[in-house]
Scaffold this motif. Structure first.
Motif, PDB file in Angstrom:
ATOM      1  N   LYS A  58       0.755  -1.179   0.111  1.00 15.52           N
ATOM      2  CA  LYS A  58      -0.128   0.100   0.060  1.00 15.52           C
ATOM      3  C   LYS A  58       0.873   1.178  -0.150  1.00 15.52           C
ATOM      4  CE  LYS A  58      -4.254  -1.888   1.753  1.00 15.52           C
ATOM      5  NZ  LYS A  58      -5.303  -1.346   2.768  1.00 15.52           N
ATOM      6  N   ASP A  59       0.316   2.398  -0.409  1.00 18.57           N
ATOM      7  CA  ASP A  59       0.897   3.586  -0.730  1.00 18.57           C
ATOM      8  C   ASP A  59       0.353   4.741   0.528  1.00 18.57           C
ATOM      9  OD1 ASP A  59       2.445   2.586  -2.892  1.00 18.57           O
ATOM     10  OD2 ASP A  59       0.592   3.362  -4.233  1.00 18.57           O
ATOM     11  N   LEU A  60       1.292   5.805   0.616  1.00 15.25           N
ATOM     12  CA  LEU A  60       0.843   6.812   1.043  1.00 15.25           C
ATOM     13  C   LEU A  60       0.632   7.696  -0.118  1.00 15.25           C
ATOM     14  CD1 LEU A  60       2.922   7.465   4.301  1.00 15.25           C
ATOM     15  CD2 LEU A  60       0.994   6.422   4.214  1.00 15.25           C
ATOM     16  N   LEU A  61      -0.369   8.689   0.178  1.00 15.02           N
ATOM     17  CA  LEU A  61      -0.870   9.712  -1.174  1.00 15.02           C
ATOM     18  C   LEU A  61      -0.490  11.181  -0.404  1.00 15.02           C
ATOM     19  CD1 LEU A  61      -2.086  10.124  -3.813  1.00 15.02           C
ATOM     20  CD2 LEU A  61      -4.362  10.169  -2.536  1.00 15.02           C
ATOM     21  N   PHE A  62       0.188  11.829  -1.391  1.00 17.87           N
ATOM     22  CA  PHE A  62       0.577  13.209  -1.114  1.00 17.87           C
ATOM     23  C   PHE A  62      -0.705  13.883  -2.014  1.00 17.87           C
ATOM     24  CE2 PHE A  62       2.226  17.288  -1.586  1.00 17.87           C
ATOM     25  CZ  PHE A  62       2.859  17.598  -0.530  1.00 17.87           C
ATOM     26  N   ASP A 114      -8.683   5.590  -4.863  1.00 12.35           N
ATOM     27  CA  ASP A 114      -8.597   4.096  -4.475  1.00 12.35           C
ATOM     28  C   ASP A 114      -8.420   3.873  -3.288  1.00 12.35           C
ATOM     29  OD1 ASP A 114      -8.805   1.563  -4.698  1.00 12.35           O
ATOM     30  OD2 ASP A 114      -7.261   1.108  -6.008  1.00 12.35           O
ATOM     31  N   TYR A 115      -9.153   3.703  -2.382  1.00 14.00           N
ATOM     32  CA  TYR A 115      -8.887   3.637  -0.836  1.00 14.00           C
ATOM     33  C   TYR A 115      -8.579   2.381  -0.553  1.00 14.00           C
ATOM     34  CZ  TYR A 115     -10.640   8.324   0.058  1.00 14.00           C
ATOM     35  OH  TYR A 115     -10.973   9.475  -0.001  1.00 14.00           O
ATOM     36  N   ALA A 116      -8.416   1.359  -1.558  1.00 13.63           N
ATOM     37  CA  ALA A 116      -8.224  -0.067  -1.298  1.00 13.63           C
ATOM     38  C   ALA A 116      -6.704  -0.214  -1.394  1.00 13.63           C
ATOM     39  CB  ALA A 116      -8.850  -0.945  -2.278  1.00 13.63           C
ATOM     40  N   SER A 117      -6.052   0.996  -1.678  1.00 14.00           N
ATOM     41  CA  SER A 117      -4.523   0.758  -2.240  1.00 14.00           C
ATOM     42  C   SER A 117      -3.783   1.938  -1.284  1.00 14.00           C
ATOM     43  CB  SER A 117      -4.249   0.867  -3.527  1.00 14.00           C
ATOM     44  OG  SER A 117      -4.462   2.125  -3.978  1.00 14.00           O
ATOM     45  N   VAL A 118      -4.593   2.603  -0.554  1.00 15.14           N
ATOM     46  CA  VAL A 118      -3.842   3.720   0.012  1.00 15.14           C
ATOM     47  C   VAL A 118      -4.212   3.434   1.772  1.00 15.14           C
ATOM     48  CG1 VAL A 118      -4.262   6.367   0.464  1.00 15.14           C
ATOM     49  CG2 VAL A 118      -4.447   5.287  -1.602  1.00 15.14           C
ATOM     50  N   ASP A 119      -3.075   3.634   2.347  1.00 13.62           N
ATOM     51  CA  ASP A 119      -2.886   3.501   3.957  1.00 13.62           C
ATOM     52  C   ASP A 119      -3.395   4.938   4.576  1.00 13.62           C
ATOM     53  OD1 ASP A 119      -2.910   0.896   4.791  1.00 13.62           O
ATOM     54  OD2 ASP A 119      -0.724   0.880   4.400  1.00 13.62           O
ATOM     55  N   GLY A 120      -2.668   6.048   3.988  1.00 16.25           N
ATOM     56  CA  GLY A 120      -3.164   7.399   4.595  1.00 16.25           C
ATOM     57  C   GLY A 120      -2.750   8.165   3.521  1.00 16.25           C
ATOM     58  N   ILE A 121      -3.020   9.753   4.044  1.00 11.62           N
ATOM     59  CA  ILE A 121      -3.030  10.635   2.999  1.00 11.62           C
ATOM     60  C   ILE A 121      -2.444  12.205   3.678  1.00 11.62           C
ATOM     61  CG2 ILE A 121      -4.535  12.191   1.571  1.00 11.62           C
ATOM     62  CD1 ILE A 121      -6.363   9.869   1.184  1.00 11.62           C
ATOM     63  N   PHE A 122      -1.519  12.680   3.028  1.00 14.44           N
ATOM     64  CA  PHE A 122      -0.902  14.151   3.232  1.00 14.44           C
ATOM     65  C   PHE A 122      -1.807  14.927   2.360  1.00 14.44           C
ATOM     66  CE2 PHE A 122       2.899  11.346   3.743  1.00 14.44           C
ATOM     67  CZ  PHE A 122       3.058  11.673   5.038  1.00 14.44           C
ATOM     68  N   GLN A 140     -11.561   8.752   3.637  1.00 16.26           N
ATOM     69  CA  GLN A 140     -11.677   7.115   4.156  1.00 16.26           C
ATOM     70  C   GLN A 140     -10.723   6.505   4.890  1.00 16.26           C
ATOM     71  OE1 GLN A 140     -13.982   4.749   1.448  1.00 16.26           O
ATOM     72  NE2 GLN A 140     -14.866   6.284   0.600  1.00 16.26           N
ATOM     73  N   VAL A 141      -9.258   7.269   5.187  1.00 19.45           N
ATOM     74  CA  VAL A 141      -8.415   6.695   5.591  1.00 19.45           C
ATOM     75  C   VAL A 141      -7.780   7.873   6.535  1.00 19.45           C
ATOM     76  CG1 VAL A 141      -7.850   4.921   4.074  1.00 19.45           C
ATOM     77  CG2 VAL A 141      -6.975   7.156   3.633  1.00 19.45           C
ATOM     78  N   PRO A 142      -6.937   7.387   7.688  1.00 17.68           N
ATOM     79  CA  PRO A 142      -5.956   8.436   7.968  1.00 17.68           C
ATOM     80  C   PRO A 142      -5.332   9.457   7.489  1.00 17.68           C
ATOM     81  CG  PRO A 142      -5.587   6.404   9.184  1.00 17.68           C
ATOM     82  CD  PRO A 142      -6.291   6.076   7.862  1.00 17.68           C
ATOM     83  N   TYR A 143      -5.530  10.535   7.760  1.00 13.56           N
ATOM     84  CA  TYR A 143      -4.800  11.815   7.051  1.00 13.56           C
ATOM     85  C   TYR A 143      -4.388  12.950   7.833  1.00 13.56           C
ATOM     86  CZ  TYR A 143      -8.914  14.765   7.469  1.00 13.56           C
ATOM     87  OH  TYR A 143     -10.130  15.712   8.165  1.00 13.56           O
TER      88      TYR A 143
END
Length: 334
Positions: A58-62, A114-122, A140-143
């Protein structure tokens, strides 16, 4: 219904709901069954989160949100330095990081992740208005929101301690015994600028300085905008205080160019202090005295905060303000 809304009903963090949906450890069996029963009652599909096999990393998204670009794109690498620090820290924690730029519809961008592939977001919150804040509830995920203190909104955030740091700049000017002080303020409203304005007024009172409305110059926070805006003030014969504080370095540098074209010498005639310590502040003529912002530290603690939210499922909200006592004194004031 979003994971955050379900988490509110269940009185747990969104990360806990995500763990249950993805059948991950970290939740007691009793609590897991309670959440599964709630999901069933809400007719929320527990299979929609199982599209990707567990072995997929999984990724973190910026999420880089740009409303006008004045502050995110025009501020000479300020956000880029934070991004570099985040990338470095993500590598240390073995996170992969991908970047998404959104300049039109923030709500649609958040909805289509795609929240299935994201653990968290900045989320870069530099240009977020208060009317934009509720949109973040759809994540829908921690950010973690970066570069905005997000007042009166429940989320994790990290930014600089604007009011304290402005105090450092004004204190420096006060030691030079100014007869009065002027303020170069951004026409574009942003939370950071609002806090700097409060800090400026508070520091002026604290150090017994003279300031009046005629000494405030409202300018677009870009190099070309601040330059042309200050030229108009000068063409209209506006009196310029001998000591100036600017909301950021971009404003200060544009103003210095206009002032110099009208025959003012810096620092002999006018002394000026900026804020941010962007790379241009050391190379402009003359080099600009400015408040240094700990961008590397902001990036590092943003990753620590998001990692903690992902791994420990903290149900509270943490708001961090990074301060700095570093005033970089250059030739614009001495």
């Amino acid at each position: 219904m979003t994971i955050r809304e379900i988490a509110h009903i269940a009185n747990v963090s969104p990360a806990t709901i995500s763990l249950v949906l993805n059948n991950k450890p970290g939740v007691s069996e009793t609590k897991r069954q309670e959440i599964l029963q709630l999901l069933n009652e809400l007719n929320y599909s527990t299979t929609q989160r199982k599209k990707h096999p567990k072995q997929v990393r999984k990724d973190l998204l910026f999420l880089k949100f740009i409303k006008t670009g004045f502050l995110v794109e025009e501020n000479a690498g300020f956000i880029s330095r934070i991004m570099d620090s985040i990338e470095c820290e993500c590598s240390y924690y073995n996170y992969s990081l991908r970047i998404q730029v959104e300049s039109k519809n923030l709500e649609a961008a958040i909805r289509n992740i795609d929240y299935a592939s994201v653990d968290g977001i900045f989320v870069i919150g530099t240009e977020l208005d208060t009317c934009d804040y509720p949109i973040l509830e759809k994540i829908q995920v921690p950010y973690v929101v970066i570069d905005n203190s997000m007042p009166n909104f429940p989320c994790n955030s990290i930014t600089m301690a604007n009011e304290e740091m402005v105090n450092i700049a004004v204190q420096h000017l006060s030691t030079l015994n100014p007869p009065e002080i002027g303020y170069i303020h951004s026409l574009f409203q942003a939370q950071n600028f609002e806090e700097r304005a409060r800090g400026f007024r508070s520091a002026v009172q604290r150090f017994g300085l003279q300031f009046n409305a005629a000494g405030m110059f409202l300018l677009e926070p870009t190099l070309s905008g601040s330059y042309s805006g200050m030229k108009k003030y000068l063409e209209n014969g506006a009196p310029i205080p001998k000591f100036l504080f600017a909301d950021n370095d971009t404003l200060a540098i544009g103003c210095m160019k206009a002032l110099q074209e009208f025959g003012y010498k810096i620092p002999e005639d006018i002394k000026i202090v900026g804020f941010d310590d962007i790379y241009l502040s050391a190379t402009c003529t003359p080099p600009l005295t400015t408040v240094h912002v700990q961008r590397t530290m902001i990036g590092r603690y943003a990753v620590l905060l998001l990692n903690d939210e992902i791994t420990t499922h903290n149900p509270g909200n943490i708001k961090i303000r990074i301060s700095s006592s570093d005033l970089v004194i250059r030739k614009s004031t001495c």
